[in-house]
Write a protein that holds these residues in place. Structure first.
Motif, PDB file in Angstrom:
ATOM      1  N   PHE A  31      52.258   2.637  45.363  1.00 50.51           N
ATOM      2  CA  PHE A  31      52.114   3.932  45.762  1.00 50.51           C
ATOM      3  C   PHE A  31      51.203   4.554  44.819  1.00 50.51           C
ATOM      4  O   PHE A  31      51.455   5.034  43.603  1.00 50.51           O
ATOM      5  CB  PHE A  31      53.453   4.730  45.623  1.00 50.51           C
ATOM      6  CG  PHE A  31      54.334   4.297  46.792  1.00 50.51           C
ATOM      7  CD1 PHE A  31      54.164   5.023  48.085  1.00 50.51           C
ATOM      8  CD2 PHE A  31      54.919   3.076  46.837  1.00 50.51           C
ATOM      9  CE1 PHE A  31      55.073   4.884  49.120  1.00 50.51           C
ATOM     10  CE2 PHE A  31      55.939   2.934  47.846  1.00 50.51           C
ATOM     11  CZ  PHE A  31      55.935   3.456  49.304  1.00 50.51           C
TER      12      PHE A  31
ATOM     13  N   PRO B   7      48.289   7.219  43.264  1.00 50.44           N
ATOM     14  CA  PRO B   7      48.327   8.832  42.953  1.00 50.44           C
ATOM     15  C   PRO B   7      47.970   9.664  44.353  1.00 50.44           C
ATOM     16  O   PRO B   7      48.410  10.557  44.490  1.00 50.44           O
ATOM     17  CB  PRO B   7      47.338   9.101  41.827  1.00 50.44           C
ATOM     18  CG  PRO B   7      47.476   7.711  41.126  1.00 50.44           C
ATOM     19  CD  PRO B   7      47.622   6.740  42.260  1.00 50.44           C
ATOM     20  N   THR B   8      46.881   8.976  45.143  1.00 52.32           N
ATOM     21  CA  THR B   8      46.617   9.831  46.272  1.00 52.32           C
ATOM     22  C   THR B   8      47.279   9.231  47.560  1.00 52.32           C
ATOM     23  O   THR B   8      46.781   9.853  48.811  1.00 52.32           O
ATOM     24  CB  THR B   8      45.229   9.642  46.618  1.00 52.32           C
ATOM     25  OG1 THR B   8      44.660   8.241  46.462  1.00 52.32           O
ATOM     26  CG2 THR B   8      44.327  10.168  45.360  1.00 52.32           C
ATOM     27  N   THR B   9      48.390   8.232  47.242  1.00 51.19           N
ATOM     28  CA  THR B   9      48.992   7.804  48.592  1.00 51.19           C
ATOM     29  C   THR B   9      50.507   8.001  48.481  1.00 51.19           C
ATOM     30  O   THR B   9      51.200   7.608  47.483  1.00 51.19           O
ATOM     31  CB  THR B   9      48.887   6.104  48.562  1.00 51.19           C
ATOM     32  OG1 THR B   9      47.631   5.927  48.397  1.00 51.19           O
ATOM     33  CG2 THR B   9      49.351   5.622  49.688  1.00 51.19           C
ATOM     34  N   ASP B  10      50.777   9.018  49.316  1.00 57.56           N
ATOM     35  CA  ASP B  10      52.191   9.545  49.548  1.00 57.56           C
ATOM     36  C   ASP B  10      53.162   8.806  50.045  1.00 57.56           C
ATOM     37  O   ASP B  10      54.296   8.568  49.694  1.00 57.56           O
ATOM     38  CB  ASP B  10      52.207  11.002  49.780  1.00 57.56           C
ATOM     39  CG  ASP B  10      53.643  11.533  49.880  1.00 57.56           C
ATOM     40  OD1 ASP B  10      54.089  11.411  48.779  1.00 57.56           O
ATOM     41  OD2 ASP B  10      53.933  12.460  50.703  1.00 57.56           O
ATOM     42  N   VAL B  11      52.725   8.274  51.454  1.00 63.72           N
ATOM     43  CA  VAL B  11      53.408   7.478  52.246  1.00 63.72           C
ATOM     44  C   VAL B  11      52.820   6.178  52.804  1.00 63.72           C
ATOM     45  O   VAL B  11      51.767   6.266  52.989  1.00 63.72           O
ATOM     46  CB  VAL B  11      53.733   8.388  53.608  1.00 63.72           C
ATOM     47  CG1 VAL B  11      54.643   7.628  54.438  1.00 63.72           C
ATOM     48  CG2 VAL B  11      54.256   9.834  53.021  1.00 63.72           C
TER      49      VAL B  11
ATOM     50  N   ARG C 252      58.229   6.591  50.894  1.00 63.48           N
ATOM     51  CA  ARG C 252      57.555   7.120  49.895  1.00 63.48           C
ATOM     52  C   ARG C 252      58.429   7.069  48.790  1.00 63.48           C
ATOM     53  O   ARG C 252      59.609   6.911  48.724  1.00 63.48           O
ATOM     54  CB  ARG C 252      57.132   8.905  50.264  1.00 63.48           C
ATOM     55  CG  ARG C 252      58.416   9.511  50.494  1.00 63.48           C
ATOM     56  CD  ARG C 252      58.211  10.882  50.891  1.00 63.48           C
ATOM     57  NE  ARG C 252      59.330  11.883  51.041  1.00 63.48           N
ATOM     58  CZ  ARG C 252      58.913  13.132  51.955  1.00 63.48           C
ATOM     59  NH1 ARG C 252      57.983  13.419  52.130  1.00 63.48           N
ATOM     60  NH2 ARG C 252      60.291  13.652  51.854  1.00 63.48           N
TER      61      ARG C 252
END
Length: 245
Positions: free
Chosen positions: A16, A18-22, A61
């Motif tokens: 995960f 920093p720019t990938t939440d899910v 997440r």
């Protein structure tokens, strides 16, 4: 849980960015190389423990337990408490922001932000992590480490996150200049934005993180940079003294 399962679970959590939440189970398998069936079992177990949580119809997440665990680490370093009362008067020009970032391995994790009224605001939102060599707070902190430790931290982060390494000679030249002046002027984190940052160090001289004044680049004339540099260095020294106590 076996040692191998623990290792694979750590790989899942690191997926995960920093720019990938899910991430879906398929996406996690693609990012990690772990079979989808194994990803599903591990993710379900991690979710049961609060380390992940499900997002209906989308995947997984990071879970709420990580907030409490991270909070213990943040509190242990004392950086947030140390900067309380040290930041007054740093934003001298409307539109400037103040940022505080903690050095964690090769990352900068932003813990505090005082924003002006400029729109759009900068990307340094609280909780964001970014490679330390990309922003002012991180560069200021890295400059207080030995060269071999800087290289080791960067190499590990790039290996773990599959990131391109920064240009070695240029980075070390920039960090050498930071050591001479005591601060860094950086415009590499976000286009059109400039920051002036200094490191906060503990009683042993080890960098805990950095603090910066930042904002739209036109706000930072030569005179404004000199004034901001004096302010952030003084504030960083005050925060370091607070850490020591």
């Amino acid at each position: 849980m076996t040692v191998a399962a623990v290792s694979k679970s750590a790989v899942l959590l690191r997926a995960f960015a920093p720019t990938t939440d899910v991430l879906s189970t398929r996406a996690l398998a693609a990012r990690t190389g772990i079979p989808r069936s194994t990803v599903h079992v591990l993710a379900t177990t991690l979710a049961a423990e609060g380390l992940l949580e499900t997002v209906p119809g989308r995947g997984w997440r990071l879970g709420p337990l990580l907030v409490g665990l991270a909070g213990q680490i943040i509190e242990r370093t004392g950086l947030v408490a140390a900067v309380e009362g040290a930041l007054g008067g740093l934003r001298r020009v409307p539109g400037q922001e103040v940022h505080v970032g903690q050095l964690v391995g090769g990352w900068t994790v932003y813990l505090h932000r005082e924003a002006g009224h400029v729109r759009p605001p900068m990307d340094n939102r609280v909780g964001l992590r970014a490679p330390a060599w990309r922003g002012g707070c991180g560069k200021a902190a890295l400059a207080r480490l030995p060269a071999d430790e800087i290289d080791e931290r960067i190499a590990r982060l790039c290996r773990d996150e599959d990131l391109a390494a920064p240009e070695h000679a240029a980075l070390h030249d920039e960090l050498a200049a930071v050591r001479r002046t005591g601060y860094v002027v950086s415009s590499t984190f976000q286009a059109g934005r400039t920051s002036v940052a200094a490191a906060v160090v503990d009683a042993d001289g080890r960098p805990v993180g950095g603090l910066s004044v930042a904002g739209p680049s036109p706000l930072f004339s030569r005179a404004a940079v000199a004034r901001a540099a004096e302010d952030v260095v003084e504030a960083a020294v005050r925060a370091g003294r607070q850490l020591a106590t």
